[in-house]
Design a protein around this motif. Structure first.
Motif, PDB file in Angstrom:
ATOM      1  N   UNK A 206       0.814  -1.216   0.000  1.00  0.00           N
ATOM      2  CA  UNK A 206       0.000   0.000   0.000  1.00  0.00           C
ATOM      3  C   UNK A 206       0.847   1.266   0.000  1.00  0.00           C
ATOM      4  N   UNK A 207       1.872   1.279   0.853  1.00  0.00           N
ATOM      5  CA  UNK A 207       2.683   2.492   0.982  1.00  0.00           C
ATOM      6  C   UNK A 207       3.372   2.841  -0.335  1.00  0.00           C
ATOM      7  N   UNK A 238     -12.825   2.661   1.848  1.00  0.00           N
ATOM      8  CA  UNK A 238     -13.157   1.707   0.789  1.00  0.00           C
ATOM      9  C   UNK A 238     -14.607   1.271   0.942  1.00  0.00           C
ATOM     10  N   UNK A 239     -15.237   0.945  -0.196  1.00  0.00           N
ATOM     11  CA  UNK A 239     -16.626   0.479  -0.168  1.00  0.00           C
ATOM     12  C   UNK A 239     -16.698  -1.045  -0.052  1.00  0.00           C
ATOM     13  N   UNK A 247      -7.013  -3.473   3.356  1.00  0.00           N
ATOM     14  CA  UNK A 247      -6.388  -2.252   3.879  1.00  0.00           C
ATOM     15  C   UNK A 247      -6.074  -2.397   5.359  1.00  0.00           C
ATOM     16  N   UNK A 248      -7.004  -2.971   6.103  1.00  0.00           N
ATOM     17  CA  UNK A 248      -6.790  -3.150   7.545  1.00  0.00           C
ATOM     18  C   UNK A 248      -5.618  -4.093   7.801  1.00  0.00           C
ATOM     19  N   UNK A 249      -5.548  -5.197   7.054  1.00  0.00           N
ATOM     20  CA  UNK A 249      -4.443  -6.142   7.219  1.00  0.00           C
ATOM     21  C   UNK A 249      -3.107  -5.494   6.881  1.00  0.00           C
ATOM     22  N   UNK A 254       2.132  -3.315   8.751  1.00  0.00           N
ATOM     23  CA  UNK A 254       3.103  -2.216   8.877  1.00  0.00           C
ATOM     24  C   UNK A 254       3.388  -1.934  10.347  1.00  0.00           C
ATOM     25  N   UNK A 255       2.332  -1.895  11.170  1.00  0.00           N
ATOM     26  CA  UNK A 255       2.503  -1.634  12.600  1.00  0.00           C
ATOM     27  C   UNK A 255       3.312  -2.741  13.262  1.00  0.00           C
ATOM     28  N   UNK A 256       3.051  -4.001  12.879  1.00  0.00           N
ATOM     29  CA  UNK A 256       3.778  -5.139  13.444  1.00  0.00           C
ATOM     30  C   UNK A 256       5.264  -5.065  13.092  1.00  0.00           C
TER      31      UNK A 256
END
Length: 263
Positions: A206-207, A238-239, A247-249, A254-256
């Motif tokens: 994504x980034x 997102x719809x 997107x959530x995953x 990234x946070x992990x």
């Protein structure tokens, strides 16, 4: 330049099917998108979703596809000719595999100029190496003497040296260390602005696409589920439910990774 007379790249109902009979598999299903001249469009999704297959079909590496690909107002049919590759070039994922191990950088770049019968070869080689952040001393090095980032800069130089209008970018930073990824992405962003290039970029990150592309098509099982702006990506708007989960995953991954780096 404005996109007068239609998109630079216009893809409609693109389908790619492999195999026959019971082994028949639709890898891409009725993909549709367009890219204005000088813009960057991303295709993002998990491995095997069909995004690289689209890139290869447009480049002519997969000749049998259904649907329409119109480049600068001209329908593309059959094998791609030399005139097409003069205007459209591809940058592959693995810079080591895409460069001949026994050819010096000068030879790699000179071959492209020879194929397209271009003059002032040494001058052009020096200029394009400077454009990708490599000095003239890199001309006589072999791929094994270069770092991963330097090899990818040479691969980008090889694509740029014949002065194309469009770059097809197949995961161009995924084989590189994170610190080097940022350098290559910033280079691609600068080159696009300076040369008014049109980009079609494939990535699972994504980034990466949010950094380069104005618009992004989210793919799943061969289908472009929806199209998002770079801002939609950053804000996780997102719809489609799959896109929301994807997107959530990605945010959680990234946070992990950030937490691991801080430990």
């Amino acid at each position: 330049m404005n996109d007068i007379g239609g998109p630079h790249v216009d893809v409609s109902n693109l389908s790619v099917i492999f195999g026959k009979g019971r082994k028949r598999t639709a890898v891409v299903k009725k993909a549709r998108f367009h890219i204005a001249r000088g813009q960057a469009y991303g295709l993002i999704g998990e491995s095997g979703c069909g995004k690289s297959t689209i890139l290869r079909a447009l480049a002519g590496l997969i000749p049998h596809y259904q649907g329409s690909f119109i480049f600068d107002g001209q329908p593309m049919t059959g094998a791609r000719d030399k005139a097409f590759f003069r205007r459209v070039q591809m940058v592959f994922q693995d810079p080591y595999a895409s460069l001949h191990p026994r050819k010096q950088v000068y030879k790699v770049l000179a071959e492209s100029l020879a194929i397209h019968d271009m003059d002032r070869r040494e001058e052009r080689i020096r200029d394009v190496l400077a454009a990708v952040g490599l000095g003239p001393n890199f001309m006589y090095r072999y791929p094994h003497e270069l770092s991963g980032g330097q090899r990818q800069r040479v691969a980008i130089a090889r694509a740029l040296i014949i002065e194309p209008e469009v770059l097809l970018l197949d995961e161009p930073t995924s084989a590189l260390d994170v610190s080097v990824q940022a350098e290559i992405l910033n280079l691609l962003k600068t080159l696009r602005r300076e040369r008014n290039l049109t980009y079609l970029m494939v990535s699972h990150d994504l980034a990466v696409v949010a950094h380069i592309c104005e618009r992004v098509g989210v793919m799943h099982k061969g289908i472009i589920l929806e199209e998002l702006t770079a801002d939609d990506l950053r804000q996780s708007r997102a719809r489609d439910s799959y896109t929301q989960d994807f997107l959530q995953a990605s945010v959680e991954a990234v946070a992990h990774n950030h937490d691991k780096d801080m430990q």
